[in-house]
Design an enzyme around this catalytic site. Structure first.
Site, PDB file in Angstrom:
ATOM      1  N   LYS A 273     -20.562 -11.188   9.791  1.00 50.38           N
ATOM      2  CA  LYS A 273     -20.871 -12.619   9.754  1.00 50.38           C
ATOM      3  C   LYS A 273     -21.096 -13.032   8.302  1.00 50.38           C
ATOM      4  CE  LYS A 273     -23.322 -13.009  14.194  1.00 50.38           C
ATOM      5  NZ  LYS A 273     -22.454 -13.948  14.902  1.00 50.38           N
ATOM      6  N   ARG A 347     -20.517  -9.167  24.924  1.00 52.28           N
ATOM      7  CA  ARG A 347     -19.769  -8.976  26.173  1.00 52.28           C
ATOM      8  C   ARG A 347     -19.469  -7.500  26.415  1.00 52.28           C
ATOM      9  NH1 ARG A 347     -15.227 -13.042  24.113  1.00 52.28           N
ATOM     10  NH2 ARG A 347     -17.067 -13.810  23.060  1.00 52.28           N
TER      11      ARG A 347
HETATM   12  N1  BES Z   1     -24.668 -13.388  18.871  1.00 51.87           N
HETATM   13  C1  BES Z   1     -23.508 -14.169  18.678  1.00 51.87           C
HETATM   14  C2  BES Z   1     -23.593 -15.549  19.333  1.00 51.87           C
HETATM   15  C3  BES Z   1     -24.648 -16.492  18.822  1.00 51.87           C
HETATM   16  C4  BES Z   1     -24.316 -17.518  17.971  1.00 51.87           C
HETATM   17  C5  BES Z   1     -25.960 -16.391  19.250  1.00 51.87           C
HETATM   18  C6  BES Z   1     -25.281 -18.400  17.537  1.00 51.87           C
HETATM   19  C7  BES Z   1     -26.928 -17.265  18.816  1.00 51.87           C
HETATM   20  C8  BES Z   1     -26.598 -18.277  17.969  1.00 51.87           C
HETATM   21  C9  BES Z   1     -22.288 -13.457  19.272  1.00 51.87           C
HETATM   22  O1  BES Z   1     -22.342 -12.080  19.309  1.00 51.87           O
HETATM   23  C10 BES Z   1     -21.095 -13.839  18.470  1.00 51.87           C
HETATM   24  O2  BES Z   1     -21.093 -13.567  17.308  1.00 51.87           O
HETATM   25  N2  BES Z   1     -20.108 -14.450  19.120  1.00 51.87           N
HETATM   26  C11 BES Z   1     -18.926 -14.874  18.467  1.00 51.87           C
HETATM   27  C12 BES Z   1     -17.763 -14.561  19.386  1.00 51.87           C
HETATM   28  C13 BES Z   1     -16.407 -14.743  18.757  1.00 51.87           C
HETATM   29  C14 BES Z   1     -16.207 -13.719  17.654  1.00 51.87           C
HETATM   30  C15 BES Z   1     -15.356 -14.591  19.826  1.00 51.87           C
HETATM   31  C16 BES Z   1     -19.024 -16.380  18.239  1.00 51.87           C
HETATM   32  O3  BES Z   1     -19.592 -17.078  19.082  1.00 51.87           O
HETATM   33  O4  BES Z   1     -18.585 -16.835  17.191  1.00 51.87           O
HETATM   34 ZN    ZN Z   2     -21.702 -11.177  17.500  1.00 54.05          ZN
END
Ligand code: BES
Ligand code: ZN
Ligand code: ZN
Length: 499
Positions: A273, A347
């Site tokens: 990230k 997931r």
């Molecule tokens: N933990 C994050 C989702 C999240 C975002 C939680 C903001 C709390 C606040 C999750 O694991 C994630 O990073 N999801 C990605 C998925 C994508 C790569 C398909 C996302 O939502 O960008």
């Molecule tokens: Zn994530």
């Protein structure tokens, strides 16, 4: 921790540092509500005038302090706003929020009495719960600067039905204490909370409350074929855990499985990230914390239903042993998944846990997860999405959430979005599909791991799990304990339906 009790004393005669009363907003200015009578009398009928002069309007969220007049034993009167004046009473959520505002405003005070307009046991419970949740503060890392929460909250209730009031306040204490525990877990820094330490906390709570706890460590996970958990946790020095925490009731006629996403830190892994997106990612275990809290609270309330919590715990980190974008994982149950983005890790751990939970043939599986940023874009930061393979279950969860003061919204699982996850991959599934509708794509991915014929629902709490703005009502900054009350209310409803 703030002590909670109930008293049938008259508002004016209870010895306390502060007396909390409710005021509403009428067409012609401030309207004092039931509970303010004695104070108003002591002010010679001028309470509304005094408050108006101090700038109060009765709006929700408002809290105005007035030195108590002679005739009131408390030193201070705190008037909290209830919003628009209503002849029919104010309802539990308004009272919960008002009590929360009061408790937060009174941080540092030793003893406060709450004389809000609560009549039914539901409303008395709401005042107690709002007070306990509003008094929450996370002091683990603070030195001198931190303010102590209000020491003691006394909920004033009419003498009639005082036994029911006492039970209502005890219920609120059980729910509120477990929610505050979930908040503590979410707020704990990720260098202190990892899969192993989280599992140890669940084990200790299991001992304390008489719950059966089983922990699979990394060796057991490898042996058992939990490729999702091992794949996500592979990059971290802190190996993953799958924790089962079970509450059983001798008269239970139904069993529920609650599955929680427990990423103790989500760096994104190799699909790292960017800065600005990882500072709050200690909150990525909020689903597991909610499930844990709900199971303990179900036990404390003695609900006549079996509830098994499954906590899928891992830390998502980049390293030489981390899963690469392009790797294929063999999940628990045998399905293969091509990992196209290591940041879509929730997931993967949930899939393992959902398959494992399904092996015990629960009547319903509900998973809770801070799963996607897409759900936050869709619903904002205070509302969670509800998805399900059964529309009735989805709507029931949305309804019970509203009844206990949690904002949620039913979301679809459109069949056409599945294609992107299956046609683009060398494996059975990819962990990413179309970008549009990303929250629903994640839900569709999970659905693949639910056994035929099992009812399942998915709560995406990425928005409301962690509150970054200024505190409001009974919601503090940081962990909120989102979904705990919904899970608990659903368990309660299940117990009642099968009784
Ligand atoms: N933990 C994050 C989702 C999240 C975002 C939680 C903001 C709390 C606040 C999750 O694991 C994630 O990073 N999801 C990605 C998925 C994508 C790569 C398909 C996302 O939502 O960008
Ligand atoms: Zn994530
Ligand atoms: Zn995540």
């Amino acid at each position: 921790m703030t002590a909670l009790s109930v008293s049938t004393s008259a508002a004016a005669s209870l010895r306390a540092d502060a007396l909390v009363v409710g005021v509403a907003k009428g067409p012609k200015g401030i309207v004092p509500t039931a509970g303010t009578e004695a104070v108003n009398e002591a002010f010679e009928g001028k309470l509304a005038e005094v408050l108006t002069t101090l700038g109060a309007t009765g709006a929700e969220g408002e809290a105005v302090k007035v030195p108590a007049p002679a005739g009131v034993k408390a030193a201070l009167v705190l008037a909290v706003g209830l919003g628009e004046a209503s002849e029919e009473g104010y309802g539990p959520e308004t009272l919960r929020r008002a009590a929360g505002v009061a408790a937060r405003t009174l941080a540092g005070v030793k003893k406060a009495a709450l004389a809000l307009p609560a009549e039914s046991t539901d409303e008395i419970e709401a005042v107690a719960l709002g007070g306990l949740l509003g008094s929450y503060s996370f002091g683990t890392y603070k030195g001198e600067g931190g303010k102590e929460p209000v020491g003691e909250l006394v909920v004033l209730a009419p003498r009639k039905g005082s036994k029911d009031s006492k039970a209502a306040v005890e219920r609120a204490a059980a729910i509120g204490e477990e929610m505050n525990r979930a908040r503590d877990l979410v707020n704990t820094a990720p260098n202190d909370l990892n899969p192993k330490s989280f599992a140890a906390i669940v084990q200790a709570a299991g001992k304390e409350h008489g719950l059966k706890v089983e922990v699979l460590d990394e060796k057991a996970l490898v042996k058992g074929g939990f490729g999702g958990l091992m794949g996500v946790g592979g990059g971290s020095a802190n190996p993953p855990r799958l924790v089962k925490v079970a509450y059983t009731h001798p008269k239970a006629k139904a069993s529920l499985a609650f599955v929680g996403k427990g990423i103790t830190y989500d760096s994104g892994g190799i699909s790292l990230k960017p800065a600005g997106h990882n500072e709050t990612m200690k909150c990525d275990m909020a689903g597991a914390a909610a499930v844990f809290a709900a199971v303990v609270a179900a036990k404390r309330l003695g609900l006549a239903v079996n509830v098994t919590g499954w906590l899928a715990l891992a830390e998502n980190m980049p390293s030489g042993s981390a899963t690469r974008p392009g790797d294929v994982l063999r999940m628990y149950g045998g399905k293969t998944v091509e990992v196209l983005n290591t940041d879509a890790e929730g997931r993967l751990v949930l899939a393992d846990a959902i398959v494992r939970a399904g092996e015990e043939n629960p009547d319903v599986i509900v998973d809770v997860a801070t799963l996607t940023g897409a759900m936050v874009l869709a619903l904002g930061t205070r509302t969670f999405g509800v998805m399900s393979n059964n529309d009735e279950l989805r709507d029931t969860l949305h309804t019970v959430a509203g009844e206990v003061g949690e904002q949620s919204w039913p979301m679809p699982l459109p069949a056409e979005l599945r294609k992107g996850m299956t046609e683009s991959t060398i494996a059975d599934l990819a962990n990413m599909g179309e970008r549009m509708g990303g929250g629903l794509v994640a839900g569709l991915f999970l659905k693949e791991f639910v056994a035929e014929g099992t009812d399942w629902a998915h709560l995406d709490i990425a928005g409301p799990a962690f509150h970054e703005g200024a505190p409001f009502g009974y919601t503090p900054k940081g962990g909120t304990a989102s979904a705990v009350r919904t899970l608990l209310a659903y368990a309660e409803r299940t117990a009642a339906a099968k009784a």
